[in-house]
Design a protein around this motif. Structure first.
Motif, short mmCIF file in Angstrom:
data_model
loop_
_atom_site.label_atom_id
_atom_site.label_comp_id
_atom_site.label_asym_id
_atom_site.label_seq_id
_atom_site.Cartn_x
_atom_site.Cartn_y
_atom_site.Cartn_z
N SER A 81 44.97 32.08 -5.02
CA SER A 81 44.68 30.65 -5.06
C SER A 81 44.63 30.16 -6.51
CB SER A 81 43.33 30.38 -4.39
OG SER A 81 42.32 31.10 -5.08
N GLN A 84 39.27 27.97 -8.68
CA GLN A 84 38.44 27.31 -7.65
C GLN A 84 37.39 26.37 -8.24
OE1 GLN A 84 38.82 27.91 -3.92
NE2 GLN A 84 40.73 28.07 -5.07
N ASP A 85 37.27 26.35 -9.56
CA ASP A 85 36.31 25.44 -10.18
C ASP A 85 36.74 23.99 -9.88
OD1 ASP A 85 34.98 23.74 -11.95
OD2 ASP A 85 34.68 25.39 -13.39
N PRO A 86 35.82 23.19 -9.29
CA PRO A 86 36.19 21.82 -8.90
C PRO A 86 36.80 21.00 -10.03
CG PRO A 86 34.01 22.36 -8.05
CD PRO A 86 34.44 23.51 -8.89
N ALA A 89 40.54 22.85 -10.38
CA ALA A 89 41.43 22.95 -9.20
C ALA A 89 42.31 21.70 -9.12
CB ALA A 89 40.59 23.08 -7.94
N TYR A 92 41.27 18.82 -4.17
CA TYR A 92 40.18 19.28 -3.29
C TYR A 92 40.74 20.28 -2.28
CZ TYR A 92 36.65 19.06 0.41
OH TYR A 92 35.72 19.39 1.36
N ARG A 95 41.01 24.10 -2.88
CA ARG A 95 39.79 24.93 -2.87
C ARG A 95 39.59 25.55 -1.50
NH1 ARG A 95 35.97 20.42 -5.21
NH2 ARG A 95 34.38 21.63 -4.11
N LYS A 96 39.29 26.87 -1.52
CA LYS A 96 39.12 27.56 -0.24
C LYS A 96 37.92 27.04 0.53
CE LYS A 96 41.10 31.95 -1.71
NZ LYS A 96 40.86 33.39 -1.90
N ASN A 97 36.93 26.49 -0.21
CA ASN A 97 35.73 26.03 0.49
C ASN A 97 35.83 24.58 0.93
OD1 ASN A 97 35.48 24.67 -1.88
ND2 ASN A 97 33.45 25.44 -2.42
N ASN A 98 37.07 24.04 0.94
CA ASN A 98 37.17 22.66 1.43
C ASN A 98 36.77 22.64 2.91
OD1 ASN A 98 39.57 22.04 3.31
ND2 ASN A 98 40.54 23.32 1.73
#
Ligand SMILES: CCCCCCCCCCCCCCCC(=O)SCCNC(=O)CCNC(=O)[C@H](O)C(C)(C)COP(=O)(O)O
Ligand code: A3P
Length: 357
Positions: A81, A84-86, A89, A92, A95-98
């Motif tokens: 990926s 992942q830092d907002p 990245a 949005y 990001r895997k945590n979307n």
């Protein structure tokens, strides 16, 4: 179903008997027969629907190659990926945590199942006898079991590690930290046979070809809902008179409607999609959006091979050709087996049936 087949067979035989008065009718019917959609291929409408998947994957990949923002964004080959830092990245959705990934895709088969069951229960039955409705629902349930079995084997368990993890190891992948652990005398990590176990043990699942589980799940779930919700709605509303063809046990090729107890267009004038159908359309739309996001931001196919000295653009181009479509191909194998093979294998059709028939 056998009586329906016999009725249809005798009707067609008499229709095509070729009495002198019927020559013109026979000729035009013979032309209609020769124009029939081949049973082993998707119908024209299905080709458009299924064609959406490669179009999204190709478009997403091209977009990621030409977008300056995405090309400039650091990409981590191990986590597969972008950063992942907002604040770094590229989006949005990179990001895997979307929230759509965490709540929707990571529980994707649950959502697909919910949409399927809900639409099946809400499907209008018109004047169809209850026994026929029940038989249709049972056959739809059998198809769900078959498709779910394929999802389960590919992503969860296949007499041990799932097919995705087995193919990763067959193509040379391993739990990389395990090598170091082995050197240090800890043999247990070496035996990590799944990505989940490897990552949980702090290892790096590296070196093989990783079929994209996201592409697989999103394509399989979407194609499944298209078949299960689309065909019954089309037949019931009669909105688009397209026929699936089937091979009968005597080898004759006929419209699938020859095996149905109900006519096309029974509910003409009513909306093709009620609340159940609209729910499924919502899940399909979200799945297609997430497929596009995977294609744009999660190029799991190009980090697998390193081309020292090659430009990043060239890396991407080469690997698109080789690796991009394995998730799509794996899903297609399941869809073809469960929705197309029964069209030309009557025995199998007797077990799983066809949606809406
Ligand atoms: C009128 C009636 C209204 C009723 C309303 C009720 C509403 C209930 C909604 C219920 C929806 C279901 C919610 C989900 C429940 C579950 O979690 S079931 C669990 C199903 N599990 C999955 O789907 C797992 C899917 N994930 C995978 O297969 C893999 O993780 C992957 C995505 C393929 C890839 O994984 P990676 O490791 O990330 O590559
Ligand atoms: N559309 C998407 N949104 C967020 N994360 C995605 C994604 N598509 C893929 N990923 C993430 O990218 C990684 C590779 O996925 P896949 O091989 O299934 O395509 C997975 O990471 P994790 O395994 O760390 O969750 C997955 O969660």
């Amino acid at each position: 179903m056998a009586s329906v087949q016999r009725r249809a067979a005798s009707k067609t035989a008499s229709d095509l008997s070729g009495s002198p008065n019927n020559m013109a009718a026979s000729t035009s019917q013979a032309q209609a027969v020769s124009r029939r959609n081949p049973p082993y291929l998707p119908t024209p409408l299905e080709r458009i629907a299924l064609g959406i998947f490669p179009v999204i994957l190709v478009f997403g990949t091209i977009f990621s190659i030409v977008s300056p923002d995405i090309r400039a964004s650091p990409y981590d080959h191990v986590s597969q990926s972008h950063h992942q830092d907002p604040s770094i990245a590229p989006s949005y959705f990179a990001r895997k945590n979307n929230v759509f990934n965490v709540i929707f895709v990571k529980r994707g088969w649950g959502w697909v199942t919910f949409a399927f069951v809900f639409s099946l229960l809400m499907q209008p039955t018109g004047k169809t006898p209850p026994a026929v409705v029940l038989a249709r629902r049972i056959r739809a349930g059998v198809r769900w079991v078959a498709v779910t079995g394929w999802w389960f084997f590919v992503t969860q368990w296949f007499f041990g590690p799932p097919i995705i993890d087995r193919s990763f190891r067959w193509t040379g992948g391993k739990c990389e930290l395990a090598q170091r652990e082995v050197a240090m005398g800890d043999g247990t990590v070496k035996e990590m046979l799944t990505a989940v176990a490897c990552k949980a043990a702090g290892g790096k699942w590296k070196g093989g070809h990783d079929i994209s589980g996201h592409v697989f799940l999103l394509v399989l779930g979407t194609a499944f809902l298209m078949q299960e919700v689309g065909w019954p709605a089309l037949r019931f509303s009669g909105w688009h008179a397209e026929e699936r063809c089937v091979v009968m046990s005597d080898g004759a090729v006929k419209s699938a409607s020859a095996e149905s107890e109900t006519a096309v267009g029974e509910g003409s004038g009513e909306s093709a999609f009620n609340i159940g159908g609209k729910t499924a359309i919502g899940i399909i739309s979200l799945s297609l959006w997430m497929l596009l996001m995977t294609a744009i931001y999660f190029h799991t196919w190009f980090e697998k091979v390193s081309y020292k000295g090659a430009s990043r653009l060239m890396q991407q181009r080469k690997l698109i050709v080789v690796l991009q479509f394995t998730g799509l191909v794996t899903a297609t194998i399941g869809v073809y087996t469960i929705y197309y093979v029964p069209r030309f294998v009557p025995v199998l059709r007797g077990v799983v049936g066809l949606p809406g028939i």
